[in-house]
Design a protein around this motif. Structure first.
Motif, PDB file in Angstrom:
ATOM      1  N   LEU A  67      31.759  36.764  42.792  1.00  0.00           N
ATOM      2  CA  LEU A  67      31.464  35.454  43.374  1.00  0.00           C
ATOM      3  C   LEU A  67      31.257  34.331  42.367  1.00  0.00           C
ATOM      4  O   LEU A  67      31.784  33.236  42.544  1.00  0.00           O
ATOM      5  N   LEU A  68      30.503  34.601  41.307  1.00  0.00           N
ATOM      6  CA  LEU A  68      30.002  33.468  40.504  1.00  0.00           C
ATOM      7  C   LEU A  68      31.063  32.847  39.614  1.00  0.00           C
ATOM      8  O   LEU A  68      31.153  31.631  39.506  1.00  0.00           O
ATOM      9  N   ALA A  69      31.880  33.701  38.956  1.00  0.00           N
ATOM     10  CA  ALA A  69      32.864  33.168  38.000  1.00  0.00           C
ATOM     11  C   ALA A  69      34.270  33.313  38.553  1.00  0.00           C
ATOM     12  O   ALA A  69      34.595  34.297  39.214  1.00  0.00           O
ATOM     13  N   ASN A  70      35.087  32.309  38.298  1.00  0.00           N
ATOM     14  CA  ASN A  70      36.512  32.389  38.616  1.00  0.00           C
ATOM     15  C   ASN A  70      37.228  32.793  37.340  1.00  0.00           C
ATOM     16  O   ASN A  70      37.439  31.976  36.446  1.00  0.00           O
ATOM     17  N   GLN A  71      37.604  34.074  37.246  1.00  0.00           N
ATOM     18  CA  GLN A  71      38.092  34.589  35.966  1.00  0.00           C
ATOM     19  C   GLN A  71      39.464  34.061  35.553  1.00  0.00           C
ATOM     20  O   GLN A  71      39.907  34.285  34.438  1.00  0.00           O
ATOM     21  N   VAL A  72      40.129  33.370  36.464  1.00  0.00           N
ATOM     22  CA  VAL A  72      41.388  32.723  36.084  1.00  0.00           C
ATOM     23  C   VAL A  72      41.109  31.541  35.148  1.00  0.00           C
ATOM     24  O   VAL A  72      41.881  31.265  34.225  1.00  0.00           O
ATOM     25  N   MET A  73      39.991  30.872  35.392  1.00  0.00           N
ATOM     26  CA  MET A  73      39.699  29.642  34.635  1.00  0.00           C
ATOM     27  C   MET A  73      38.431  29.723  33.804  1.00  0.00           C
ATOM     28  O   MET A  73      38.171  28.844  32.990  1.00  0.00           O
ATOM     29  N   GLU A  74      37.625  30.741  34.027  1.00  0.00           N
ATOM     30  CA  GLU A  74      36.300  30.758  33.389  1.00  0.00           C
ATOM     31  C   GLU A  74      36.010  32.102  32.739  1.00  0.00           C
ATOM     32  O   GLU A  74      36.527  33.130  33.158  1.00  0.00           O
ATOM     33  N   GLU A  75      35.170  32.059  31.715  1.00  0.00           N
ATOM     34  CA  GLU A  75      34.651  33.296  31.121  1.00  0.00           C
ATOM     35  C   GLU A  75      33.144  33.291  31.280  1.00  0.00           C
ATOM     36  O   GLU A  75      32.521  32.235  31.325  1.00  0.00           O
ATOM     37  N   TYR A  76      32.567  34.498  31.371  1.00  0.00           N
ATOM     38  CA  TYR A  76      31.118  34.544  31.542  1.00  0.00           C
ATOM     39  C   TYR A  76      30.494  35.490  30.528  1.00  0.00           C
ATOM     40  O   TYR A  76      31.124  36.436  30.075  1.00  0.00           O
ATOM     41  N   THR A  77      29.252  35.186  30.173  1.00  0.00           N
ATOM     42  CA  THR A  77      28.474  36.100  29.343  1.00  0.00           C
ATOM     43  C   THR A  77      27.126  36.301  30.023  1.00  0.00           C
ATOM     44  O   THR A  77      26.552  35.366  30.578  1.00  0.00           O
ATOM     45  N   ILE A  78      26.651  37.550  29.967  1.00  0.00           N
ATOM     46  CA  ILE A  78      25.419  37.910  30.668  1.00  0.00           C
ATOM     47  C   ILE A  78      24.377  38.352  29.658  1.00  0.00           C
ATOM     48  O   ILE A  78      24.680  39.105  28.739  1.00  0.00           O
TER      49      ILE A  78
END
Lengths: 81, 81
Positions: A67-78
């Motif tokens: 839900l939170l990140a759109n992996q086509v356009m965004e990267e996330y770090t936890i």
């Protein structure tokens, strides 16, 4: 136990960030000339009930992917604390 | 020298975060029941040209106060790398 997951979601480096460019223009108009680049993303804090930090991280990963990140356009770090 | 300022901007703890509440409902609908609270803020990266880290932090502070954060509703933390 209760864990706090800090999730940083940023636009991928390869992509333009028009919101960041607009803010950079605004900062320049305010007289802040030394700022060379601005990128704007989201910061999400999840309060997670889990047995241990590993399980909390898995839940945060699942939430980011689903839900939170759109992996086509965004990267996330936890980060779990 | 070039410094990267990471600015985390979150809604104040005393305030409701309707966006976070909506996302929490979404996560619950997806079957992620262990998440007890969600708060959503912004994460801004500034690339700053400055002589040293102290000067870079001052520029990031000024940018946060003047434009990036609304201090009536948000708090910010700055990290220079």
């Amino acid at each position: 136990m209760n864990f706090l997951a800090e999730i940083k979601i940023m636009p991928l480096k390869e992509l333009l960030d028009p919101q960041g460019k607009a803010v950079m223009g605004g900062l320049s108009n305010l007289g802040l000339k030394n700022i060379e680049d601005v990128r704007i993303g989201k910061h999400i804090q999840l309060s997670i009930e889990a047995d241990n930090a590993v399980e909390a991280k898995q839940i945060a990963e699942e939430a980011s992917k689903k839900l939170l990140a759109n992996q086509v356009m965004e990267e996330y770090t936890i980060q779990i604390t």
